[in-house]
Design a protein around this motif. Structure first.
Motif, PDB file in Angstrom:
ATOM      1  N   GLY A  11       0.827  -1.203   0.000  1.00  0.00           N
ATOM      2  CA  GLY A  11       0.000   0.000   0.000  1.00  0.00           C
ATOM      3  C   GLY A  11       0.857   1.247   0.000  1.00  0.00           C
ATOM      4  O   GLY A  11       1.888   1.310   0.689  1.00  0.00           O
ATOM      5  N   CYS A  12       0.433   2.218  -0.828  1.00  0.00           N
ATOM      6  CA  CYS A  12       1.153   3.492  -0.883  1.00  0.00           C
ATOM      7  C   CYS A  12       0.123   4.612  -0.994  1.00  0.00           C
ATOM      8  O   CYS A  12       0.151   5.454  -1.879  1.00  0.00           O
ATOM      9  N   GLY A  13      -0.832   4.585  -0.073  1.00  0.00           N
ATOM     10  CA  GLY A  13      -1.870   5.620  -0.028  1.00  0.00           C
ATOM     11  C   GLY A  13      -1.461   6.675   0.985  1.00  0.00           C
ATOM     12  O   GLY A  13      -0.288   7.042   1.069  1.00  0.00           O
ATOM     13  N   ASN A  14      -2.418   7.146   1.790  1.00  0.00           N
ATOM     14  CA  ASN A  14      -2.118   8.201   2.775  1.00  0.00           C
ATOM     15  C   ASN A  14      -0.958   7.805   3.671  1.00  0.00           C
ATOM     16  O   ASN A  14      -0.004   8.558   3.841  1.00  0.00           O
ATOM     17  N   VAL A  15      -1.058   6.610   4.257  1.00  0.00           N
ATOM     18  CA  VAL A  15      -0.059   6.205   5.242  1.00  0.00           C
ATOM     19  C   VAL A  15       1.206   5.689   4.551  1.00  0.00           C
ATOM     20  O   VAL A  15       2.323   6.108   4.893  1.00  0.00           O
ATOM     21  N   GLY A  16       1.022   4.813   3.559  1.00  0.00           N
ATOM     22  CA  GLY A  16       2.192   4.213   2.901  1.00  0.00           C
ATOM     23  C   GLY A  16       3.103   5.271   2.281  1.00  0.00           C
ATOM     24  O   GLY A  16       4.337   5.201   2.442  1.00  0.00           O
ATOM     25  N   VAL A  45       0.822  -1.637  -5.020  1.00  0.00           N
ATOM     26  CA  VAL A  45      -0.359  -0.764  -5.108  1.00  0.00           C
ATOM     27  C   VAL A  45      -1.375  -1.467  -6.015  1.00  0.00           C
ATOM     28  O   VAL A  45      -1.055  -2.459  -6.673  1.00  0.00           O
ATOM     29  N   ARG A  46      -2.586  -0.917  -6.045  1.00  0.00           N
ATOM     30  CA  ARG A  46      -3.598  -1.500  -6.928  1.00  0.00           C
ATOM     31  C   ARG A  46      -3.414  -0.985  -8.343  1.00  0.00           C
ATOM     32  O   ARG A  46      -3.469  -1.723  -9.308  1.00  0.00           O
ATOM     33  N   ASP A  47      -3.154   0.344  -8.453  1.00  0.00           N
ATOM     34  CA  ASP A  47      -3.150   1.003  -9.750  1.00  0.00           C
ATOM     35  C   ASP A  47      -1.750   1.564 -10.038  1.00  0.00           C
ATOM     36  O   ASP A  47      -1.339   2.576  -9.463  1.00  0.00           O
ATOM     37  N   LEU A  48      -1.041   0.911 -10.967  1.00  0.00           N
ATOM     38  CA  LEU A  48       0.333   1.325 -11.255  1.00  0.00           C
ATOM     39  C   LEU A  48       0.394   2.659 -12.010  1.00  0.00           C
ATOM     40  O   LEU A  48       1.442   3.302 -12.055  1.00  0.00           O
ATOM     41  N   GLU A  49      -0.744   3.049 -12.594  1.00  0.00           N
ATOM     42  CA  GLU A  49      -0.752   4.279 -13.417  1.00  0.00           C
ATOM     43  C   GLU A  49      -0.937   5.538 -12.569  1.00  0.00           C
ATOM     44  O   GLU A  49      -0.662   6.639 -13.019  1.00  0.00           O
ATOM     45  N   LYS A  50      -1.398   5.383 -11.349  1.00  0.00           N
ATOM     46  CA  LYS A  50      -1.703   6.548 -10.502  1.00  0.00           C
ATOM     47  C   LYS A  50      -0.428   7.336 -10.219  1.00  0.00           C
ATOM     48  O   LYS A  50       0.588   6.737  -9.828  1.00  0.00           O
ATOM     49  N   PRO A  51      -0.469   8.682 -10.414  1.00  0.00           N
ATOM     50  CA  PRO A  51       0.740   9.457 -10.073  1.00  0.00           C
ATOM     51  C   PRO A  51       0.966   9.471  -8.555  1.00  0.00           C
ATOM     52  O   PRO A  51       0.006   9.572  -7.787  1.00  0.00           O
ATOM     53  N   ARG A  52       2.225   9.328  -8.123  1.00  0.00           N
ATOM     54  CA  ARG A  52       2.507   9.252  -6.682  1.00  0.00           C
ATOM     55  C   ARG A  52       3.683  10.157  -6.340  1.00  0.00           C
ATOM     56  O   ARG A  52       4.706  10.110  -7.005  1.00  0.00           O
ATOM     57  N   ASP A  53       3.495  10.918  -5.271  1.00  0.00           N
ATOM     58  CA  ASP A  53       4.530  11.844  -4.838  1.00  0.00           C
ATOM     59  C   ASP A  53       5.371  11.173  -3.748  1.00  0.00           C
ATOM     60  O   ASP A  53       5.274  11.509  -2.571  1.00  0.00           O
ATOM     61  N   ALA A 290      -5.130  10.434  13.553  1.00  0.00           N
ATOM     62  CA  ALA A 290      -5.204   9.991  12.161  1.00  0.00           C
ATOM     63  C   ALA A 290      -4.367  10.933  11.309  1.00  0.00           C
ATOM     64  O   ALA A 290      -3.773  11.890  11.811  1.00  0.00           O
ATOM     65  N   GLY A 291      -4.348  10.649  10.009  1.00  0.00           N
ATOM     66  CA  GLY A 291      -3.569  11.463   9.080  1.00  0.00           C
ATOM     67  C   GLY A 291      -2.317  10.702   8.678  1.00  0.00           C
ATOM     68  O   GLY A 291      -1.758   9.943   9.481  1.00  0.00           O
ATOM     69  N   GLY A 292      -1.913  10.889   7.428  1.00  0.00           N
ATOM     70  CA  GLY A 292      -0.792  10.133   6.887  1.00  0.00           C
ATOM     71  C   GLY A 292       0.479  10.296   7.711  1.00  0.00           C
ATOM     72  O   GLY A 292       1.072   9.306   8.165  1.00  0.00           O
TER      73      GLY A 292
HETATM   74  N1  NAP Z   1      -5.263   7.335   7.049  1.00  0.00           N
HETATM   75  C1  NAP Z   1      -5.171   7.379   8.368  1.00  0.00           C
HETATM   76  O1  NAP Z   1      -5.217   8.449   8.982  1.00  0.00           O
HETATM   77  C2  NAP Z   1      -4.985   6.106   9.162  1.00  0.00           C
HETATM   78  C3  NAP Z   1      -4.797   6.173  10.553  1.00  0.00           C
HETATM   79  C4  NAP Z   1      -4.602   4.989  11.276  1.00  0.00           C
HETATM   80  C5  NAP Z   1      -4.619   3.783  10.615  1.00  0.00           C
HETATM   81  N2  NAP Z   1      -4.847   3.752   9.265  1.00  0.00           N
HETATM   82  C6  NAP Z   1      -4.875   2.457   8.603  1.00  0.00           C
HETATM   83  O2  NAP Z   1      -3.829   2.392   7.660  1.00  0.00           O
HETATM   84  C7  NAP Z   1      -4.223   1.597   6.554  1.00  0.00           C
HETATM   85  C8  NAP Z   1      -4.037   2.394   5.260  1.00  0.00           C
HETATM   86  O3  NAP Z   1      -4.820   3.560   5.306  1.00  0.00           O
HETATM   87  P1  NAP Z   1      -4.679   4.689   4.176  1.00  0.00           P
HETATM   88  O4  NAP Z   1      -5.473   5.853   4.662  1.00  0.00           O
HETATM   89  O5  NAP Z   1      -3.253   4.890   3.806  1.00  0.00           O
HETATM   90  O6  NAP Z   1      -5.448   3.978   2.963  1.00  0.00           O
HETATM   91  P2  NAP Z   1      -5.438   4.417   1.416  1.00  0.00           P
HETATM   92  O7  NAP Z   1      -5.031   5.834   1.264  1.00  0.00           O
HETATM   93  O8  NAP Z   1      -6.743   3.979   0.846  1.00  0.00           O
HETATM   94  O9  NAP Z   1      -4.270   3.519   0.778  1.00  0.00           O
HETATM   95  C9  NAP Z   1      -4.400   2.137   0.557  1.00  0.00           C
HETATM   96  C10 NAP Z   1      -3.247   1.701  -0.336  1.00  0.00           C
HETATM   97  O10 NAP Z   1      -3.283   0.281  -0.480  1.00  0.00           O
HETATM   98  C11 NAP Z   1      -3.276  -0.054  -1.866  1.00  0.00           C
HETATM   99  N3  NAP Z   1      -4.073  -1.264  -2.025  1.00  0.00           N
HETATM  100  C12 NAP Z   1      -5.313  -1.493  -1.555  1.00  0.00           C
HETATM  101  N4  NAP Z   1      -5.710  -2.730  -1.889  1.00  0.00           N
HETATM  102  C13 NAP Z   1      -4.707  -3.288  -2.591  1.00  0.00           C
HETATM  103  C14 NAP Z   1      -4.514  -4.541  -3.224  1.00  0.00           C
HETATM  104  N5  NAP Z   1      -5.460  -5.470  -3.191  1.00  0.00           N
HETATM  105  N6  NAP Z   1      -3.341  -4.773  -3.843  1.00  0.00           N
HETATM  106  C15 NAP Z   1      -2.371  -3.833  -3.869  1.00  0.00           C
HETATM  107  N7  NAP Z   1      -2.487  -2.623  -3.288  1.00  0.00           N
HETATM  108  C16 NAP Z   1      -3.646  -2.353  -2.655  1.00  0.00           C
HETATM  109  C17 NAP Z   1      -3.876   1.131  -2.587  1.00  0.00           C
HETATM  110  O11 NAP Z   1      -3.434   1.158  -3.919  1.00  0.00           O
HETATM  111  P3  NAP Z   1      -3.829   2.372  -4.929  1.00  0.00           P
HETATM  112  O12 NAP Z   1      -3.068   3.570  -4.416  1.00  0.00           O
HETATM  113  O13 NAP Z   1      -3.363   1.940  -6.245  1.00  0.00           O
HETATM  114  O14 NAP Z   1      -5.318   2.533  -4.796  1.00  0.00           O
HETATM  115  C18 NAP Z   1      -3.309   2.292  -1.738  1.00  0.00           C
HETATM  116  O15 NAP Z   1      -2.018   2.642  -2.177  1.00  0.00           O
HETATM  117  C19 NAP Z   1      -5.665   1.161   6.851  1.00  0.00           C
HETATM  118  O16 NAP Z   1      -5.654  -0.092   7.471  1.00  0.00           O
HETATM  119  C20 NAP Z   1      -6.152   2.217   7.820  1.00  0.00           C
HETATM  120  O17 NAP Z   1      -7.194   1.750   8.677  1.00  0.00           O
HETATM  121  C21 NAP Z   1      -5.008   4.874   8.532  1.00  0.00           C
END
Ligand code: NAP
Length: 426
Positions: A11-16, A45-53, A290-292
């Protein structure tokens, strides 16, 4: 592991993304403090095309998360993808590969902790999850390490930033809930999940999120907020775990707390957990729940702990989790106390027809059910009258019976709110 600790991100979303940036931007300090460099070597990640900083070369990305878990160039797996599957299967596979895991996944831990801990124990690897409760606030490690010698009597947490933000706006700006909280149910569940993760560490008790009694803030009205203020209270959604003899109560519900209580000062989207230990007394951990970036701080802290403990063979993260793994604490199991057996003070708001005898009829119902009234007053008159009432300590079962009795009185049009008062009586 080699000289460098190599991290595979699921995962490379908010937290990753925030983890990748922190490991890169704070690289020198982290290497000094960890005793070794820490680098991201693979990212799923799920989507390899998504731009990532993120400061990670594009060639390290994959859309097959098993590539990360099975990669020989990955020493530590960081699961920040969220959800139950495939996160669960990937973590189990990492354990089979002999790799420790850091996760921020509260949903997974609150529902499947036993399977995860047992699999980690079987693979003799660590599972760290500081980020799963309270984002950037250190909670797991203080409970597991610093407070391990004390007996925890109770903890009360404001662990949901969204609900706390809404309650703050209702208190300070007169907001009503309106449409803002169509998903209040979900937020109550998230708070229950966090209580279910913390309670085992504090009380050696196994509890799943589904076992936690929970009420959300949907029923809280602007009138409740106004009356709370008049009474010297603030309304908060609390996750509470409390040891009572051989039992533990774990619950999530709105509560009125005295305006001078440390938790009352937790405003906006901040989180806090107030802990009472037998020897340490009260203490409060407060911050961004919360927050990345805040959450990444906890994740990176866990990775550093793994790196530091590497020469000694691991972080021993499973010790102290007997409640999950079926260890010695099961010899003296603690039972979950049902909510009906709990004692509390209650605030109640009723709409009544202002006729002679209405108060006497209400008082009679309370007396019949052994619930003692601490204070009562009436606002308005005729068809607009409201009665606000606070009880002394009473048992929840009696209070519920009392409510049924009140609803049978003709002049009581509705009991619009019942809110527990926490720490209201000296
Ligand atoms: N955000 C917060 O403030 C926070 C706080 C505490 C705990 N958490 C926990 O941290 C975790 C991540 O949260 P987040 O906010 O970072 O989530 P997010 O922004 O939705 O990121 C999820 C990442 O996982 C990737 N992903 C999801 N399913 C996948 C799969 N099947 N195969 C490959 N990659 C996959 C997504 O890929 P794409 O980018 O391609 O979609 C994305 O990069 C969660 O368990 C959440 O409960 C978050």
């Amino acid at each position: 592991m080699g000289d460098v600790v190599r991290v595979g991100l699921l995962g490379c979303g908010n937290v990753g993304a925030a983890v990748a940036r922190m490991l890169h931007e704070h690289g020198e300090e982290i290497a000094r403090r960890a005793g070794t460099a820490i680098e991201v070597t693979r990212v799923a990640v799920r989507d390899l095309e998504k731009p990532r900083d993120v400061p990670v070369p594009p060639g390290l990305f994959t859309d097959d998360p098993y590539d990360v878990v099975r990669d020989r160039d990955v020493d530590v797996v960081v699961e920040v993808m969220g959800g139950i599957e495939p996160a669960r299967s990937l973590i189990l596979e990492a354990f089979r590969q002999g790799k420790p895991v850091v996760t921020a996944n509260k949903e997974l831990l609150a529902t499947l902790s036993r399977e995860l801990f047992e699999s980690a124990a079987a693979g003799r690897v660590d599972l760290l999850y500081e980020a799963a409760v309270g984002g950037g606030i250190p909670l797991i490690r203080p409970l597991r390490e610093h407070l391990a010698g004390d007996r925890i009597l109770r903890f009360m947490g404001i662990v949901n930033g969204t609900t706390n933000y809404i309650l703050t706006r209702m208190t300070e700006d007169g907001w009503s809930l309106g449409q803002a909280l169509a998903d209040a149910q979900r937020l109550g569940y998230a708070a229950a999940a966090k209580a279910a993760i913390l309670a085992p560490i504090a009380f050696d008790l196994r509890v799943a999120a589904g076992d936690v009694y929970r009420e959300g803030i949907l029923s809280i009205s602007p009138d409740d907020i106004r009356f709370a203020k008049q009474l010297g209270y603030v309304v908060k959604l609390l996750a509470i775990a409390e040891g009572i003899g051989d039992e533990v109560s774990v619950r999530v519900h709105p509560a009125m707390i005295p305006a001078g209580h440390p938790l009352a000062s937790v405003r906006e989207s901040f989180n806090a957990v107030y802990i009472e230990g037998q020897r340490v007394g009260p203490l409060m951990l407060y911050g961004r729940g919360a927050g990345g970036d805040p959450t990444a701080t906890s994740v990176v802290g866990d990775v550093i702990e793994l790196a530091r403990s590497r020469p000694g063979g691991g972080a021993n993260s499973l010790i102290g989790h007997a409640a999950h793994t079926g260890g010695p604490s099961e010899l003296t199991p603690r039972r979950l106390r049902p909510i009906e057996e709990m004692q509390a003070q209650y605030y109640m708001l009723m709409r009544v027809a202002d006729r002679p005898g209405v108060l006497a009829a209400i008082a009679l119902v309370f007396a019949e059910h052994m619930v003692s009234i601490k204070s009562v007053w009436q606002e308005g008159h005729a068809e607009e009258a409201q009665i606000v009432l606070v009880t002394h300590q009473a048992q929840e079962r009696d209070l519920r019976a009392c409510l049924q009795g009140l609803r049978m009185i003709d002049t009581v049009k509705s009991v619009s709110s019942v809110i527990r008062v926490v720490d209201g009586e000296p």
